[in-house]
Design a protein around this motif. Sequence first.
Motif, mmCIF file in Angstrom:
data_model
loop_
_atom_site.group_PDB
_atom_site.id
_atom_site.type_symbol
_atom_site.label_atom_id
_atom_site.label_comp_id
_atom_site.label_asym_id
_atom_site.label_seq_id
_atom_site.Cartn_x
_atom_site.Cartn_y
_atom_site.Cartn_z
ATOM 1 N N ARG A 167 43.066 30.115 44.305
ATOM 2 C CA ARG A 167 42.449 29.912 45.626
ATOM 3 C C ARG A 167 41.101 30.640 45.658
ATOM 4 N NH1 ARG A 167 45.913 34.011 49.599
ATOM 5 N NH2 ARG A 167 44.829 35.872 48.923
ATOM 6 N N ILE A 196 37.508 32.170 45.523
ATOM 7 C CA ILE A 196 36.397 32.112 44.571
ATOM 8 C C ILE A 196 36.865 31.591 43.208
ATOM 9 C CG2 ILE A 196 34.755 33.549 43.280
ATOM 10 C CD1 ILE A 196 34.623 35.355 45.858
ATOM 11 N N ASP A 251 46.949 32.686 37.475
ATOM 12 C CA ASP A 251 47.146 33.397 38.749
ATOM 13 C C ASP A 251 48.607 33.840 38.836
ATOM 14 O OD1 ASP A 251 45.143 33.199 41.486
ATOM 15 O OD2 ASP A 251 47.188 33.947 41.803
ATOM 16 N N ARG A 289 50.145 33.446 41.718
ATOM 17 C CA ARG A 289 50.673 32.537 42.749
ATOM 18 C C ARG A 289 50.990 31.176 42.133
ATOM 19 N NH1 ARG A 289 49.153 34.864 47.864
ATOM 20 N NH2 ARG A 289 47.693 36.519 47.404
ATOM 21 N N ASP A 322 50.553 37.458 35.333
ATOM 22 C CA ASP A 322 50.057 38.629 36.057
ATOM 23 C C ASP A 322 49.099 39.388 35.126
ATOM 24 O OD1 ASP A 322 49.710 41.121 37.226
ATOM 25 O OD2 ASP A 322 51.789 41.247 37.924
ATOM 26 N N VAL A 356 38.304 36.718 37.783
ATOM 27 C CA VAL A 356 38.143 36.639 39.240
ATOM 28 C C VAL A 356 39.308 37.318 39.968
ATOM 29 C CG1 VAL A 356 37.569 35.140 41.193
ATOM 30 C CG2 VAL A 356 37.006 34.390 38.879
ATOM 31 N N TYR A 380 39.118 50.176 46.338
ATOM 32 C CA TYR A 380 38.577 48.872 45.937
ATOM 33 C C TYR A 380 37.214 49.027 45.281
ATOM 34 C CZ TYR A 380 36.825 44.072 46.557
ATOM 35 O OH TYR A 380 36.293 42.826 46.362
ATOM 36 N N LYS A 419 36.155 48.280 41.387
ATOM 37 C CA LYS A 419 35.138 47.277 41.053
ATOM 38 C C LYS A 419 33.988 47.905 40.269
ATOM 39 C CE LYS A 419 36.755 43.459 42.794
ATOM 40 N NZ LYS A 419 36.962 42.264 41.958
ATOM 41 N N THR A 465 32.508 36.866 51.493
ATOM 42 C CA THR A 465 32.648 35.452 51.132
ATOM 43 C C THR A 465 33.857 34.900 51.872
ATOM 44 O OG1 THR A 465 31.778 36.011 48.938
ATOM 45 C CG2 THR A 465 32.892 33.879 49.152
ATOM 46 N N THR A 521 36.910 33.629 52.317
ATOM 47 C CA THR A 521 38.172 33.361 51.603
ATOM 48 C C THR A 521 39.305 34.056 52.355
ATOM 49 O OG1 THR A 521 38.095 35.378 50.295
ATOM 50 C CG2 THR A 521 36.953 33.462 49.370
HETATM 51 N N1 LIG Z 1 35.960 37.380 49.554
HETATM 52 C C1 LIG Z 1 35.075 38.355 49.524
HETATM 53 O O1 LIG Z 1 34.431 38.683 50.560
HETATM 54 C C2 LIG Z 1 34.779 39.085 48.229
HETATM 55 C C3 LIG Z 1 33.680 39.941 48.202
HETATM 56 C C4 LIG Z 1 33.382 40.620 47.023
HETATM 57 C C5 LIG Z 1 34.180 40.441 45.917
HETATM 58 N N2 LIG Z 1 35.253 39.598 45.964
HETATM 59 C C6 LIG Z 1 36.061 39.466 44.746
HETATM 60 O O2 LIG Z 1 36.137 38.108 44.366
HETATM 61 C C7 LIG Z 1 37.363 37.861 43.694
HETATM 62 C C8 LIG Z 1 38.079 36.682 44.350
HETATM 63 O O3 LIG Z 1 38.341 37.043 45.683
HETATM 64 P P1 LIG Z 1 38.760 35.997 46.823
HETATM 65 O O4 LIG Z 1 38.004 36.379 48.021
HETATM 66 O O5 LIG Z 1 38.718 34.617 46.289
HETATM 67 O O6 LIG Z 1 40.249 36.517 47.065
HETATM 68 P P2 LIG Z 1 41.656 35.761 47.120
HETATM 69 O O7 LIG Z 1 42.627 36.777 47.544
HETATM 70 O O8 LIG Z 1 41.520 34.505 47.896
HETATM 71 O O9 LIG Z 1 41.870 35.376 45.583
HETATM 72 C C9 LIG Z 1 42.208 36.331 44.619
HETATM 73 C C10 LIG Z 1 43.156 35.667 43.651
HETATM 74 O O10 LIG Z 1 43.527 36.638 42.653
HETATM 75 C C11 LIG Z 1 44.912 36.447 42.415
HETATM 76 N N3 LIG Z 1 45.519 37.651 41.851
HETATM 77 C C12 LIG Z 1 45.739 38.831 42.478
HETATM 78 N N4 LIG Z 1 46.392 39.674 41.684
HETATM 79 C C13 LIG Z 1 46.580 39.027 40.509
HETATM 80 C C14 LIG Z 1 47.218 39.381 39.294
HETATM 81 N N5 LIG Z 1 47.797 40.586 39.136
HETATM 82 N N6 LIG Z 1 47.231 38.486 38.278
HETATM 83 C C15 LIG Z 1 46.669 37.256 38.435
HETATM 84 N N7 LIG Z 1 46.080 36.861 39.585
HETATM 85 C C16 LIG Z 1 46.037 37.734 40.605
HETATM 86 C C17 LIG Z 1 45.484 36.130 43.782
HETATM 87 O O11 LIG Z 1 46.773 35.561 43.699
HETATM 88 C C18 LIG Z 1 44.431 35.198 44.335
HETATM 89 O O12 LIG Z 1 44.701 33.855 44.013
HETATM 90 C C19 LIG Z 1 38.169 39.153 43.781
HETATM 91 O O13 LIG Z 1 38.039 39.871 42.572
HETATM 92 C C20 LIG Z 1 37.502 39.904 44.909
HETATM 93 O O14 LIG Z 1 37.660 41.278 44.798
HETATM 94 C C21 LIG Z 1 35.571 38.912 47.103
#
Ligand SMILES: NC(=O)c1ccc[n+]([C@@H]2O[C@H](COP(=O)([O-])OP(=O)(O)OC[C@H]3O[C@@H](n4cnc5c(N)ncnc54)[C@H](O)[C@@H]3O)[C@@H](O)[C@H]2O)c1
Length: 258
Positions: free
Chosen positions: A17, A19, A38, A40, A62, A89, A154, A158, A187, A189
């Motif tokens: 899902r 990004i 993923d 999920r 995982d 990601v 967090y 990162k 972003t 999401t």
């Molecule tokens: N959305 C934002 O505002 C934002 C901002 C900066 C950085 N990010 C980074 O972008 C990336 C994607 O974020 P997003 O917003 O799409 O979040 P999201 O929660 O929608 O997606 C993250 C995905 O990672 C998967 N995941 C989590 N733990 C896992 C594991 N142990 N093994 C495999 N998969 C796993 C989740 O199941 C999920 O599908 C992340 O690394 C997040 O930190 C997001």
Amino acid sequence: MTMAEHSGIALVTGASRGIGAAVARALAEQGARVAAVDVRAEELDALAVEFGHTGLSTHAVDVTDAEAVEALVDRVERELGPVDTLVNVAGVLRSAPVVDLTDEDWAATFAVNANGVFHTSRAAARRMSERRRGCIVTVGSNAAGVPRTRMAAYAASKAAATMFTKCLGLELAEFGIRCNVVSPGSTDTAMQRELWTDTQGPQQIIDGNPAAFRVGIPLGRLADPADIADAVLFLASDRARHITMHDLYVDGGATLRA
Ligand SMILES: NC(=O)c1ccc[n+]([C@@H]2O[C@H](COP(=O)([O-])OP(=O)(O)OC[C@H]3O[C@@H](n4cnc5c(N)ncnc54)[C@H](O)[C@@H]3O)[C@@H](O)[C@H]2O)c1
């Protein structure tokens, strides 16, 4: 970019899902065969249905489990072929003031955001360096570069993933393998929406919050997942062939790049 810009095999974590799914879609649109990873499983199945089971293989793994990741990369290379592109990601966010963060919050955050990136990148790098071909992009966060309240674990995780990816880029440069970071700002999401605490929704993020010493977003909007995917695809393409160890912020100016 041309349709054949990404014609090889790409492994994308966190692909079910947000990004990660946007990156998987964009890579597939440009001709890549995508291994979507993923935790999920159900969402991965839904993505596979969307793809019509072409150009995509799904893997419920995982990334915190080093052995499972090794087995995953082995399987993907056996079934699809050599991984040309790895996009990290997968990530988690536990938002709380430091005084309320538990040991488990800290460990779980680092397990995915830092250790997970290490596990997948190490497994891919071993194989890529033998072939002297490949590239790695890690999705970090703009929170890695600017202090934020309620985000210490967090942001620190990162920052670890970002510096790890740059060091890997230095080690792999002699093989012609590039390693870069894309650092998104807010972003739209599921992860982002969990942070919207009141009825204002994203407006408070866009406007900023002086009480938290947080500037807003100068470009006046949140990113779409596709905005982040565009930056990832550029860095993963030959058009970025002379770019490595770079950290590309895609945050609408939110960190003022200070
Ligand atoms: N959305 C934002 O505002 C934002 C901002 C900066 C950085 N990010 C980074 O972008 C990336 C994607 O974020 P997003 O917003 O799409 O979040 P999201 O929660 O929608 O997606 C993250 C995905 O990672 C998967 N995941 C989590 N733990 C896992 C594991 N142990 N093994 C495999 N998969 C796993 C989740 O199941 C999920 O599908 C992340 O690394 C997040 O930190 C997001």
